[in-house]
Design a protein around this motif. Structure first.
Motif, PDB file in Angstrom:
ATOM      1  N   LYS A  55       0.838  -1.206   0.000  1.00  0.00           N
ATOM      2  CA  LYS A  55       0.000   0.000   0.000  1.00  0.00           C
ATOM      3  C   LYS A  55       0.876   1.260   0.000  1.00  0.00           C
ATOM      4  CE  LYS A  55      -3.737   1.697   2.971  1.00  0.00           C
ATOM      5  NZ  LYS A  55      -4.389   1.431   4.255  1.00  0.00           N
ATOM      6  N   THR A  56       1.913   1.252   0.847  1.00  0.00           N
ATOM      7  CA  THR A  56       2.810   2.406   0.957  1.00  0.00           C
ATOM      8  C   THR A  56       3.544   2.632  -0.361  1.00  0.00           C
ATOM      9  OG1 THR A  56       3.140   1.811   3.267  1.00  0.00           O
ATOM     10  CG2 THR A  56       4.688   3.401   2.350  1.00  0.00           C
ATOM     11  N   LYS A  57       4.012   1.534  -0.935  1.00  0.00           N
ATOM     12  CA  LYS A  57       4.770   1.619  -2.190  1.00  0.00           C
ATOM     13  C   LYS A  57       3.890   2.252  -3.284  1.00  0.00           C
ATOM     14  CE  LYS A  57       7.307  -1.220  -5.448  1.00  0.00           C
ATOM     15  NZ  LYS A  57       7.325  -2.513  -6.103  1.00  0.00           N
ATOM     16  N   LYS A  58       2.684   1.743  -3.404  1.00  0.00           N
ATOM     17  CA  LYS A  58       1.766   2.259  -4.432  1.00  0.00           C
ATOM     18  C   LYS A  58       1.520   3.751  -4.242  1.00  0.00           C
ATOM     19  CE  LYS A  58      -1.246  -1.203  -6.058  1.00  0.00           C
ATOM     20  NZ  LYS A  58      -2.241  -2.070  -5.482  1.00  0.00           N
ATOM     21  N   MET A  59       1.283   4.130  -2.984  1.00  0.00           N
ATOM     22  CA  MET A  59       0.962   5.522  -2.689  1.00  0.00           C
ATOM     23  C   MET A  59       2.125   6.442  -3.065  1.00  0.00           C
ATOM     24  SD  MET A  59      -1.145   6.160   0.719  1.00  0.00           S
ATOM     25  CE  MET A  59       0.216   5.830   1.754  1.00  0.00           C
ATOM     26  N   LEU A  60       3.332   6.021  -2.682  1.00  0.00           N
ATOM     27  CA  LEU A  60       4.501   6.875  -2.956  1.00  0.00           C
ATOM     28  C   LEU A  60       4.827   6.900  -4.443  1.00  0.00           C
ATOM     29  CD1 LEU A  60       6.726   5.990   0.130  1.00  0.00           C
ATOM     30  CD2 LEU A  60       5.438   8.092  -0.260  1.00  0.00           C
ATOM     31  N   GLU A  61       4.547   5.795  -5.140  1.00  0.00           N
ATOM     32  CA  GLU A  61       4.778   5.793  -6.596  1.00  0.00           C
ATOM     33  C   GLU A  61       3.829   6.775  -7.287  1.00  0.00           C
ATOM     34  OE1 GLU A  61       6.709   1.369  -7.344  1.00  0.00           O
ATOM     35  OE2 GLU A  61       4.538   1.639  -7.543  1.00  0.00           O
ATOM     36  N   ASN A  62       2.592   6.808  -6.794  1.00  0.00           N
ATOM     37  CA  ASN A  62       1.628   7.760  -7.370  1.00  0.00           C
ATOM     38  C   ASN A  62       2.037   9.208  -7.130  1.00  0.00           C
ATOM     39  OD1 ASN A  62       0.052   5.728  -8.331  1.00  0.00           O
ATOM     40  ND2 ASN A  62      -1.316   5.680  -6.554  1.00  0.00           N
ATOM     41  N   LEU A  63       2.798   9.422  -6.045  1.00  0.00           N
ATOM     42  CA  LEU A  63       3.193  10.798  -5.694  1.00  0.00           C
ATOM     43  C   LEU A  63       4.619  11.123  -6.130  1.00  0.00           C
ATOM     44  CD1 LEU A  63       1.659  10.844  -2.109  1.00  0.00           C
ATOM     45  CD2 LEU A  63       0.916  12.259  -4.027  1.00  0.00           C
ATOM     46  N   LYS A  64       5.173  10.298  -7.012  1.00  0.00           N
ATOM     47  CA  LYS A  64       6.591  10.444  -7.382  1.00  0.00           C
ATOM     48  C   LYS A  64       6.915  11.876  -7.839  1.00  0.00           C
ATOM     49  CE  LYS A  64      10.354   8.340  -9.873  1.00  0.00           C
ATOM     50  NZ  LYS A  64      10.865   7.395 -10.805  1.00  0.00           N
ATOM     51  N   LYS A  65       6.063  12.433  -8.678  1.00  0.00           N
ATOM     52  CA  LYS A  65       6.324  13.785  -9.214  1.00  0.00           C
ATOM     53  C   LYS A  65       6.248  14.838  -8.111  1.00  0.00           C
ATOM     54  CE  LYS A  65       5.599  14.073 -14.127  1.00  0.00           C
ATOM     55  NZ  LYS A  65       4.456  13.398 -14.783  1.00  0.00           N
ATOM     56  N   ASP A  66       5.202  14.719  -7.254  1.00  0.00           N
ATOM     57  CA  ASP A  66       5.017  15.723  -6.196  1.00  0.00           C
ATOM     58  C   ASP A  66       6.165  15.714  -5.196  1.00  0.00           C
ATOM     59  OD1 ASP A  66       2.567  16.422  -7.265  1.00  0.00           O
ATOM     60  OD2 ASP A  66       1.576  14.759  -6.223  1.00  0.00           O
ATOM     61  N   ILE A  67       6.592  14.499  -4.789  1.00  0.00           N
ATOM     62  CA  ILE A  67       7.675  14.414  -3.794  1.00  0.00           C
ATOM     63  C   ILE A  67       9.010  14.736  -4.474  1.00  0.00           C
ATOM     64  CG2 ILE A  67       8.903  12.889  -2.187  1.00  0.00           C
ATOM     65  CD1 ILE A  67       6.272  11.267  -1.965  1.00  0.00           C
ATOM     66  N   ASP A  92      14.266   9.868  -7.305  1.00  0.00           N
ATOM     67  CA  ASP A  92      14.698   9.133  -8.494  1.00  0.00           C
ATOM     68  C   ASP A  92      14.192   7.699  -8.515  1.00  0.00           C
ATOM     69  OD1 ASP A  92      16.051  11.405  -9.232  1.00  0.00           O
ATOM     70  OD2 ASP A  92      17.937  10.768  -8.271  1.00  0.00           O
ATOM     71  N   ASN A  93      14.238   7.056  -7.340  1.00  0.00           N
ATOM     72  CA  ASN A  93      13.966   5.625  -7.332  1.00  0.00           C
ATOM     73  C   ASN A  93      13.365   5.193  -5.991  1.00  0.00           C
ATOM     74  OD1 ASN A  93      13.894   3.130  -8.388  1.00  0.00           O
ATOM     75  ND2 ASN A  93      16.126   2.853  -8.570  1.00  0.00           N
ATOM     76  N   LEU A  94      12.577   4.115  -6.012  1.00  0.00           N
ATOM     77  CA  LEU A  94      11.989   3.617  -4.755  1.00  0.00           C
ATOM     78  C   LEU A  94      12.316   2.132  -4.608  1.00  0.00           C
ATOM     79  CD1 LEU A  94       8.368   4.308  -3.529  1.00  0.00           C
ATOM     80  CD2 LEU A  94       9.326   2.038  -3.423  1.00  0.00           C
ATOM     81  N   LEU A  95      12.887   1.754  -3.452  1.00  0.00           N
ATOM     82  CA  LEU A  95      13.230   0.341  -3.216  1.00  0.00           C
ATOM     83  C   LEU A  95      12.462  -0.167  -1.998  1.00  0.00           C
ATOM     84  CD1 LEU A  95      17.140   0.628  -3.443  1.00  0.00           C
ATOM     85  CD2 LEU A  95      15.551  -0.001  -5.275  1.00  0.00           C
ATOM     86  N   THR A  96      12.040  -1.432  -2.062  1.00  0.00           N
ATOM     87  CA  THR A  96      11.405  -2.012  -0.871  1.00  0.00           C
ATOM     88  C   THR A  96      12.079  -3.338  -0.535  1.00  0.00           C
ATOM     89  OG1 THR A  96       9.775  -3.139  -2.244  1.00  0.00           O
ATOM     90  CG2 THR A  96       9.112  -1.025  -1.319  1.00  0.00           C
ATOM     91  N   ASP A  97      12.011  -3.699   0.740  1.00  0.00           N
ATOM     92  CA  ASP A  97      12.621  -4.955   1.192  1.00  0.00           C
ATOM     93  C   ASP A  97      11.789  -5.472   2.371  1.00  0.00           C
ATOM     94  OD1 ASP A  97      14.184  -7.006   2.056  1.00  0.00           O
ATOM     95  OD2 ASP A  97      15.982  -5.808   2.468  1.00  0.00           O
ATOM     96  N   ASN A  98      11.188  -6.638   2.207  1.00  0.00           N
ATOM     97  CA  ASN A  98      10.423  -7.165   3.353  1.00  0.00           C
ATOM     98  C   ASN A  98      11.119  -8.349   4.026  1.00  0.00           C
ATOM     99  OD1 ASN A  98       9.949  -9.172   1.577  1.00  0.00           O
ATOM    100  ND2 ASN A  98       7.731  -8.837   1.372  1.00  0.00           N
ATOM    101  N   LYS A  99      12.343  -8.608   3.620  1.00  0.00           N
ATOM    102  CA  LYS A  99      13.088  -9.692   4.286  1.00  0.00           C
ATOM    103  C   LYS A  99      13.999  -9.098   5.358  1.00  0.00           C
ATOM    104  CE  LYS A  99      12.572 -13.294   0.991  1.00  0.00           C
ATOM    105  NZ  LYS A  99      11.378 -12.658   0.460  1.00  0.00           N
ATOM    106  N   VAL A 100      13.394  -8.321   6.249  1.00  0.00           N
ATOM    107  CA  VAL A 100      14.177  -7.677   7.307  1.00  0.00           C
ATOM    108  C   VAL A 100      13.562  -8.015   8.667  1.00  0.00           C
ATOM    109  CG1 VAL A 100      14.993  -5.735   5.921  1.00  0.00           C
ATOM    110  CG2 VAL A 100      12.784  -5.571   7.066  1.00  0.00           C
ATOM    111  N   ALA A 101      14.356  -7.874   9.708  1.00  0.00           N
ATOM    112  CA  ALA A 101      13.853  -8.111  11.058  1.00  0.00           C
ATOM    113  C   ALA A 101      14.462  -7.073  11.980  1.00  0.00           C
ATOM    114  CB  ALA A 101      14.244  -9.511  11.524  1.00  0.00           C
ATOM    115  N   LYS A 102      13.731  -6.788  13.050  1.00  0.00           N
ATOM    116  CA  LYS A 102      14.217  -5.787  14.002  1.00  0.00           C
ATOM    117  C   LYS A 102      14.665  -6.496  15.280  1.00  0.00           C
ATOM    118  CE  LYS A 102      11.177  -2.956  15.617  1.00  0.00           C
ATOM    119  NZ  LYS A 102      10.165  -1.915  15.593  1.00  0.00           N
ATOM    120  N   VAL A 103      15.877  -6.191  15.713  1.00  0.00           N
ATOM    121  CA  VAL A 103      16.393  -6.779  16.949  1.00  0.00           C
ATOM    122  C   VAL A 103      16.703  -5.635  17.905  1.00  0.00           C
ATOM    123  CG1 VAL A 103      18.208  -8.219  17.954  1.00  0.00           C
ATOM    124  CG2 VAL A 103      17.345  -8.716  15.656  1.00  0.00           C
TER     125      VAL A 103
END
Ligand code: ADP
Ligand code: ASP
Ligand code: MG
Length: 400
Positions: A313-325, A328-339
């Motif tokens: 959802k976040t990715k889609k939203m920020l991609e739609n706002l690419k021009k306004d914000i 250059d590029n947007l990267l996502t990673d969901n293979k992360v953990a917080k310790v």
């Protein structure tokens, strides 16, 4: 007394819980018992809702999910009656436990203790299904996963209880999740602040909103094992009643985060606000944030984390706002953990961050993002490293 899902997982265990209650009742204590759904039942109901629709009605979702707790309350009440103890179930709408906020994730607003006290005076054990409430519109509501802990604390407060005991499948709160690290040790006493940090950072042994409520109202909690109720468990209380001889109290981990990076963001006032405003509008919770200043100070990279469920959802939203914000590029990673390491002792001990980063570097664990509070340091790592990171920090801070 609150009994979690594993504690009431089958009929044998419900009978065991009834015996614990019967034993407790010997000294004529007035007892209110909060129960969870039998282990696995709530997850199974979630799956069933998904098989009907991706957009299952929120109102009906709460009716569906709250049913698990209702089943346990009837089974346990009847089991107590069978053992010659006066008992009755009382559902949330019968009390009532009134909630506010959105379905699936409501908060307890008020609780009428009158009917409960009435039955306690008649020497009944009152068995209340956790997790459920009723909204001001008279619809069934639920208060978020793991919410029976919060039901128990709210009842303890409303009834001015002498004790609030949370019975679960481990002997108390440990220095880290005993399922991940077999060197984890039981903690005798822990402060509200510390367990609040630990629970919001992944230690699901206590649900974090229940700790918040206990802290605000100074309700002492005892976390104990259903399978060895004679043992002392862990006491949760205010910090000034604990003496600290350790820098770190515990290590927590969670793997429900995702990392989002915006590359080549213009370095000018208003950009951070342009990125985070749409997330705020959609109730997306942002946790860790870092911004790197580029050498020419014209462009920066912004990295932050959101809940994994919110990533697409976040990715889609920020991609739609690419021009306004403007990036250059947007990267996502969901293979992360917080310790995270947590401890009130950190306040008076310098060098904790160095010690943490050094221990991780010796194991070649790369740190992706860092965030801190007064009593905690969290790092984001690749999720394949989470177990090693937890064990490494547990021994580096002498908790083994
Ligand atoms: P219940 O069903 O009784 O509410 P939960 O499954 O919600 O129980 O919470 C207990 C579980 O929390 C333990 O079995 C353990 O796997 C996990 N856990 C995570 N961190 C900790 C910790 N620091 N101490 C104890 N248990 C922890
Ligand atoms: N049964 C609910 C859940 O699984 C609430 C709870 O057990 O505390 O989330
Ligand atoms: Mg729980």
């Amino acid at each position: 007394m609150k009994f979690g899902g594993t504690s009431v997982a089958n009929i044998e265990r419900i009978k065991n819980v009834a015996d614990i209650i019967k034993n407790k009742k010997k000294d004529n204590s007035k007892l209110v018992v909060v129960v969870s759904a039998m282990a696995g039942v709530t997850n199974d109901l979630v799956q069933k809702s998904k098989s009907i629709s991706k957009n299952f009605s929120n109102e009906e979702y709460d009716v569906l999910l709250s049913s698990g707790e209702q089943v346990t309350s009837a089974l346990l009440s009847a089991c107590l009656i069978e053992k010659n103890i006066q008992a009755r179930s009382m559902l949330a709408w019968q009390i009532p436990i009134v909630t506010e906020g959105q379905h699936k994730n409501s908060r307890i607003l008020s609780l009428n203790s009158k009917a409960i006290l009435n039955y306690l005076d008649m020497n009944y054990v009152v068995v209340i299904p956790g997790f459920q409430g009723i909204s001001e519109k008279m619809r069934v509501s639920t208060i978020g996963r793991g919410g029976s802990d919060a039901s128990a604390v709210a009842l303890a407060k409303a009834l001015d209880a002498d004790r609030c005991e949370i019975y679960t499948d481990v002997e108390g709160i440990f220095t880290t999740n005993p399922e991940i690290c077999d060197k984890a040790k039981k903690i005798e006493k822990i402060s509200y602040d510390e367990i609040l940090e630990m629970s919001s950072l992944g230690a699901k042994v206590m649900q974090s909103s229940s700790v918040q409520k206990a802290m605000m109202n100074d309700i002492e909690i005892f976390v104990k094992s259903t399978f060895s109720p004679e043992k002392s468990g862990t006491q949760i209380l205010s910090e000034d009643r604990i003496s600290y001889n350790q820098v770190i109290t515990g290590v927590a981990s969670s793997n429900d985060d995702a990392k989002i990076t915006l590359i080549g963001v213009k370095d000018k006032p208003g950009v951070a606000s342009a990125i985070f405003k749409p997330l705020n509008d959609q109730n997306i919770i942002v946790d860790m944030i870092v911004q790197n200043i580029s050498a020419d100070s014209k462009k920066t990279d912004v990295t932050f984390t959101v809940k994994r469920d919110d990533m697409d959802k976040t990715k889609k939203m920020l991609e739609n706002l690419k021009k306004d914000i403007g990036y250059d590029n947007l990267l996502t990673d969901n293979k992360v953990a917080k310790v995270s390491i947590v401890g009130a002792g950190m306040i008076t001990h310098p060098g904790v961050a160095y010690k943490m980063f050094n221990a991780l570097s010796l194991k070649k664990i790369n740190i992706l993002v860092i965030s801190t509070s007064e009593i905690r340091i969290s790092v984001l790592v690749n999720d394949s490293n989470v177990e090693l990171a937890v064990k490494t920090l547990h021994s580096a801070f002498e908790l083994d």
